[in-house]
Design a protein around this motif. Structure first.
Motif, PDB file in Angstrom:
ATOM      1  N   LEU A 215      28.741  37.590 -41.548  1.00 14.31           N
ATOM      2  CA  LEU A 215      27.354  37.863 -41.205  1.00 14.31           C
ATOM      3  C   LEU A 215      26.438  36.728 -41.639  1.00 14.31           C
ATOM      4  CD1 LEU A 215      27.065  41.661 -42.100  1.00 14.31           C
ATOM      5  CD2 LEU A 215      27.028  40.633 -39.820  1.00 14.31           C
ATOM      6  N   LYS A 216      26.694  36.176 -42.821  1.00 14.72           N
ATOM      7  CA  LYS A 216      25.867  35.070 -43.299  1.00 14.72           C
ATOM      8  C   LYS A 216      26.040  33.833 -42.431  1.00 14.72           C
ATOM      9  CE  LYS A 216      24.375  32.881 -47.571  1.00 14.72           C
ATOM     10  NZ  LYS A 216      24.528  32.824 -49.046  1.00 14.72           N
ATOM     11  N   ALA A 217      27.287  33.539 -42.039  1.00 12.02           N
ATOM     12  CA  ALA A 217      27.536  32.390 -41.169  1.00 12.02           C
ATOM     13  C   ALA A 217      26.914  32.604 -39.792  1.00 12.02           C
ATOM     14  CB  ALA A 217      29.040  32.147 -41.041  1.00 12.02           C
ATOM     15  N   LEU A 218      26.967  33.847 -39.303  1.00 10.99           N
ATOM     16  CA  LEU A 218      26.320  34.162 -38.027  1.00 10.99           C
ATOM     17  C   LEU A 218      24.815  33.947 -38.130  1.00 10.99           C
ATOM     18  CD1 LEU A 218      26.203  35.331 -35.165  1.00 10.99           C
ATOM     19  CD2 LEU A 218      26.227  37.624 -36.176  1.00 10.99           C
ATOM     20  N   GLY A 219      24.230  34.330 -39.254  1.00 11.81           N
ATOM     21  CA  GLY A 219      22.799  34.121 -39.468  1.00 11.81           C
ATOM     22  C   GLY A 219      22.427  32.649 -39.432  1.00 11.81           C
ATOM     23  N   ASN A 220      23.253  31.796 -40.040  1.00  8.55           N
ATOM     24  CA  ASN A 220      22.988  30.356 -40.013  1.00  8.55           C
ATOM     25  C   ASN A 220      23.045  29.811 -38.590  1.00  8.55           C
ATOM     26  OD1 ASN A 220      22.641  30.162 -42.792  1.00  8.55           O
ATOM     27  ND2 ASN A 220      24.812  29.776 -43.173  1.00  8.55           N
ATOM     28  N   THR A 221      24.024  30.302 -37.818  1.00  8.60           N
ATOM     29  CA  THR A 221      24.132  29.859 -36.423  1.00  8.60           C
ATOM     30  C   THR A 221      22.910  30.294 -35.623  1.00  8.60           C
ATOM     31  OG1 THR A 221      26.554  29.924 -36.486  1.00  8.60           O
ATOM     32  CG2 THR A 221      25.514  30.018 -34.321  1.00  8.60           C
ATOM     33  N   LEU A 222      22.455  31.532 -35.832  1.00  6.54           N
ATOM     34  CA  LEU A 222      21.274  32.023 -35.121  1.00  6.54           C
ATOM     35  C   LEU A 222      20.022  31.252 -35.536  1.00  6.54           C
ATOM     36  CD1 LEU A 222      21.880  35.879 -35.256  1.00  6.54           C
ATOM     37  CD2 LEU A 222      22.041  34.397 -33.251  1.00  6.54           C
ATOM     38  N   ALA A 223      19.939  30.890 -36.819  1.00  3.89           N
ATOM     39  CA  ALA A 223      18.776  30.142 -37.301  1.00  3.89           C
ATOM     40  C   ALA A 223      18.662  28.790 -36.609  1.00  3.89           C
ATOM     41  CB  ALA A 223      18.874  29.955 -38.812  1.00  3.89           C
ATOM     42  N   LYS A 224      19.804  28.172 -36.308  1.00  2.44           N
ATOM     43  CA  LYS A 224      19.792  26.881 -35.608  1.00  2.44           C
ATOM     44  C   LYS A 224      19.766  27.047 -34.091  1.00  2.44           C
ATOM     45  CE  LYS A 224      23.293  25.507 -38.166  1.00  2.44           C
ATOM     46  NZ  LYS A 224      24.407  24.702 -38.706  1.00  2.44           N
ATOM     47  N   THR A 225      20.094  28.249 -33.620  1.00  2.00           N
ATOM     48  CA  THR A 225      20.020  28.514 -32.183  1.00  2.00           C
ATOM     49  C   THR A 225      18.572  28.590 -31.717  1.00  2.00           C
ATOM     50  OG1 THR A 225      22.125  29.715 -32.186  1.00  2.00           O
ATOM     51  CG2 THR A 225      20.632  30.145 -30.362  1.00  2.00           C
ATOM     52  N   ALA A 226      17.683  29.116 -32.567  1.00  2.00           N
ATOM     53  CA  ALA A 226      16.269  29.269 -32.181  1.00  2.00           C
ATOM     54  C   ALA A 226      15.628  27.930 -31.791  1.00  2.00           C
ATOM     55  CB  ALA A 226      15.492  29.949 -33.310  1.00  2.00           C
ATOM     56  N   PRO A 227      15.709  26.876 -32.627  1.00  2.00           N
ATOM     57  CA  PRO A 227      15.130  25.591 -32.197  1.00  2.00           C
ATOM     58  C   PRO A 227      15.855  24.981 -31.005  1.00  2.00           C
ATOM     59  CG  PRO A 227      16.313  25.341 -34.272  1.00  2.00           C
ATOM     60  CD  PRO A 227      16.197  26.806 -34.015  1.00  2.00           C
ATOM     61  N   LEU A 228      17.174  25.182 -30.932  1.00  2.00           N
ATOM     62  CA  LEU A 228      17.920  24.667 -29.779  1.00  2.00           C
ATOM     63  C   LEU A 228      17.470  25.358 -28.499  1.00  2.00           C
ATOM     64  CD1 LEU A 228      20.166  23.018 -28.475  1.00  2.00           C
ATOM     65  CD2 LEU A 228      21.794  24.787 -29.163  1.00  2.00           C
ATOM     66  N   LEU A 229      17.243  26.659 -28.574  1.00  2.00           N
ATOM     67  CA  LEU A 229      16.768  27.400 -27.406  1.00  2.00           C
ATOM     68  C   LEU A 229      15.402  26.900 -26.959  1.00  2.00           C
ATOM     69  CD1 LEU A 229      16.790  29.684 -25.348  1.00  2.00           C
ATOM     70  CD2 LEU A 229      16.090  31.262 -27.154  1.00  2.00           C
ATOM     71  N   MET A 230      14.527  26.596 -27.902  1.00  2.00           N
ATOM     72  CA  MET A 230      13.200  26.095 -27.543  1.00  2.00           C
ATOM     73  C   MET A 230      13.288  24.736 -26.852  1.00  2.00           C
ATOM     74  SD  MET A 230      11.177  28.491 -28.367  1.00  2.00           S
ATOM     75  CE  MET A 230       9.600  27.678 -28.169  1.00  2.00           C
ATOM     76  N   CYS A 231      14.181  23.877 -27.335  1.00  2.00           N
ATOM     77  CA  CYS A 231      14.377  22.578 -26.670  1.00  2.00           C
ATOM     78  C   CYS A 231      14.973  22.775 -25.274  1.00  2.00           C
ATOM     79  CB  CYS A 231      15.288  21.686 -27.513  1.00  2.00           C
ATOM     80  SG  CYS A 231      14.528  21.085 -29.030  1.00  2.00           S
ATOM     81  N   ALA A 232      15.891  23.725 -25.146  1.00  2.00           N
ATOM     82  CA  ALA A 232      16.484  24.018 -23.844  1.00  2.00           C
ATOM     83  C   ALA A 232      15.424  24.553 -22.875  1.00  2.00           C
ATOM     84  CB  ALA A 232      17.620  25.025 -24.005  1.00  2.00           C
ATOM     85  N   LEU A 233      14.531  25.416 -23.374  1.00  2.00           N
ATOM     86  CA  LEU A 233      13.450  25.937 -22.530  1.00  2.00           C
ATOM     87  C   LEU A 233      12.507  24.822 -22.103  1.00  2.00           C
ATOM     88  CD1 LEU A 233      12.563  29.243 -24.424  1.00  2.00           C
ATOM     89  CD2 LEU A 233      13.709  29.037 -22.217  1.00  2.00           C
ATOM     90  N   SER A 234      12.268  23.869 -23.012  1.00  2.00           N
ATOM     91  CA  SER A 234      11.420  22.722 -22.689  1.00  2.00           C
ATOM     92  C   SER A 234      11.987  21.946 -21.508  1.00  2.00           C
ATOM     93  CB  SER A 234      11.293  21.813 -23.916  1.00  2.00           C
ATOM     94  OG  SER A 234      10.651  20.598 -23.584  1.00  2.00           O
TER      95      SER A 234
END
Length: 399
Positions: free
Chosen positions: A63-82
């Motif tokens: 769960l902790k490792a999944l949280g770290n992945t999600l934390a870095k997914t948020a900025p990646l998603l914003m760049c992808a949306l850009s």
């Protein structure tokens, strides 16, 4: 068969199928490379890259490792949306990395130098990215400078400009090249968790940035498909001269598009650095990969804002998985290789769709000709039977 054919003809399902094909081929090529390096552990390595957090030994660790992945997914998603938003308007925003750097620079300076709260830092980060994006937009609209060229140049300009600005003693730790930790210098600048961290083994990196990024994806989809403003932007992307003839402000639309794309990338940077997950290094000499990974997520997501949500998570997951393999045998950059192959294959998405449609049309045409042939045969048989009956009746009357 008609239902199956209509299912495969659906553009949404075709986008999913082609994306899955790109993923499978990318993983296959990555596996071949692992085999060439060391065949003994290739299977374990590709499994680790693919499963990422699922390879952890215990439930809380997963769960902790999944949280770290999600934390870095948020900025990646914003760049992808850009990148996705600009691409829908006919612009290739390769300068998302520079806009991301601008957002990180101003967001951190506002947090550490000015002591502002997280929401003010987030807004300023978005404005900084918008300013950098609008520079490419103005050059494109008024001087027809290709946004790819101006974007790449601005990536490097913003990298070293950010390094220069963040050297400020109020922002940077004197004993290291990294900026000061927000948790120790301005807790109000940390994006709140709102209780989300408790679902991921109290991982403090899990914040409201994750749901906010998803909300941004939904809003972008609504703007592009359900509003007049989005229609005008897409019309400008299809044909700038036709949009101008129709009374649309084509120059304004180009500038606004790249400004919005820049704002999304700038906010994405704040989603990473304002969580306290990591600090900015003022000695880095390479452009952050988040903007370029956004290209992979955009095309893998079928150039759809909702599709980029899942694609961003997958790209970030295999990137984190690549960091878990045995580095004494395999380079961690193998995940970057897989991502780059996926990007390359995404360039053939249109080819895959055309090939699939051609196959379906030929198969459909064969079935139609077969049915038509059977109908003709039946008609001939019925006609022959009618002629036989008529002949017999006429013969009986003659007798």
């Amino acid at each position: 068969m008609n239902e199956k054919k209509s299912f495969l003809k659906n553009p949404s399902y075709q986008a999913i199928l082609t994306s899955l094909l790109c993923i499978i081929l990318g993983l296959f090529v990555g596996y071949i490379v692992l085999l060439l390096i060391n065949p003994a552990g290739a299977g374990t390595a590709i499994k680790t890259i693919l499963l990422n957090f699922l390879t952890r030994s215990s439930g809380p660790a997963k769960l902790k490792a999944l949280g770290n992945t999600l934390a870095k997914t948020a900025p990646l998603l914003m760049c992808a949306l850009s990148i996705c938003f600009c691409y829908k308007v006919g612009l290739f925003n390769i300068g998302a990395a520079g806009q991301y750097e601008a957002g990180a620079c101003i967001g951190l300076f506002a947090a550490l130098g000015w002591g502002l709260p997280w929401y003010a830092c987030l807004i300023l980060a978005g404005l900084a990215g918008a300013v950098v994006g609008s520079i490419s937009g103005i050059l494109k609209a008024y001087r027809n400078v290709n946004e790819v060229i101006s974007g790449i140049m601005l990536n490097w300009i913003m990298l070293y400009l950010a390094n220069m600005i963040l050297v400020n003693p109020k922002v940077k730790d004197i004993a290291s090249p990294y900026t000061l930790k927000l948790e120790m210098n301005n807790k109000s600048a940390l994006i709140p968790s709102a209780g989300l961290s408790s679902f991921f083994a109290n991982n403090k990196n899990v914040t409201i940035a994750i749901p906010l990024a998803i909300i941004f994806a939904i809003v972008i989809w609504i703007i592009l498909t359900k509003t007049k403003f989005g229609y005008e932007l897409r019309a400008t992307g299809f044909n700038k001269e036709a949009a101008k003839y129709a009374g649309m402000r084509e120059k304004f639309n180009i500038i606004v598009t790249l400004a919005i794309g820049g704002a999304l990338a700038g906010i994405g940077a704040s989603f990473l650095f304002l969580t306290g997950y990591q600090e900015w290094s003022t000695t880095q000499t390479s452009v952050p990969g988040m903007g370029f990974n956004g290209i992979a997520a955009t095309f893998l997501g079928g150039l759809h804002p909702i599709g980029t949500i899942f694609a961003s998570f997958f790209i970030q997951s295999i990137t984190d998985g690549g960091a878990l393999i045995d580095k004494s045998v395999y380079p961690s950059q193998i995940s970057d290789l897989i991502s780059s192959i996926i990007i390359y294959l995404c360039g053939f998405v249109l080819f895959f769709k055309v090939a699939l449609n051609t196959f379906l049309d030929r198969k459909g045409g064969h079935e139609i000709s077969k049915v038509t042939g059977e109908e003709i045969k039946n008609n001939d048989q019925n006609k022959a039977s009618e002629e036989t009956v008529n002949t017999e009746e006429n013969g009986g009357e003659n007798k």
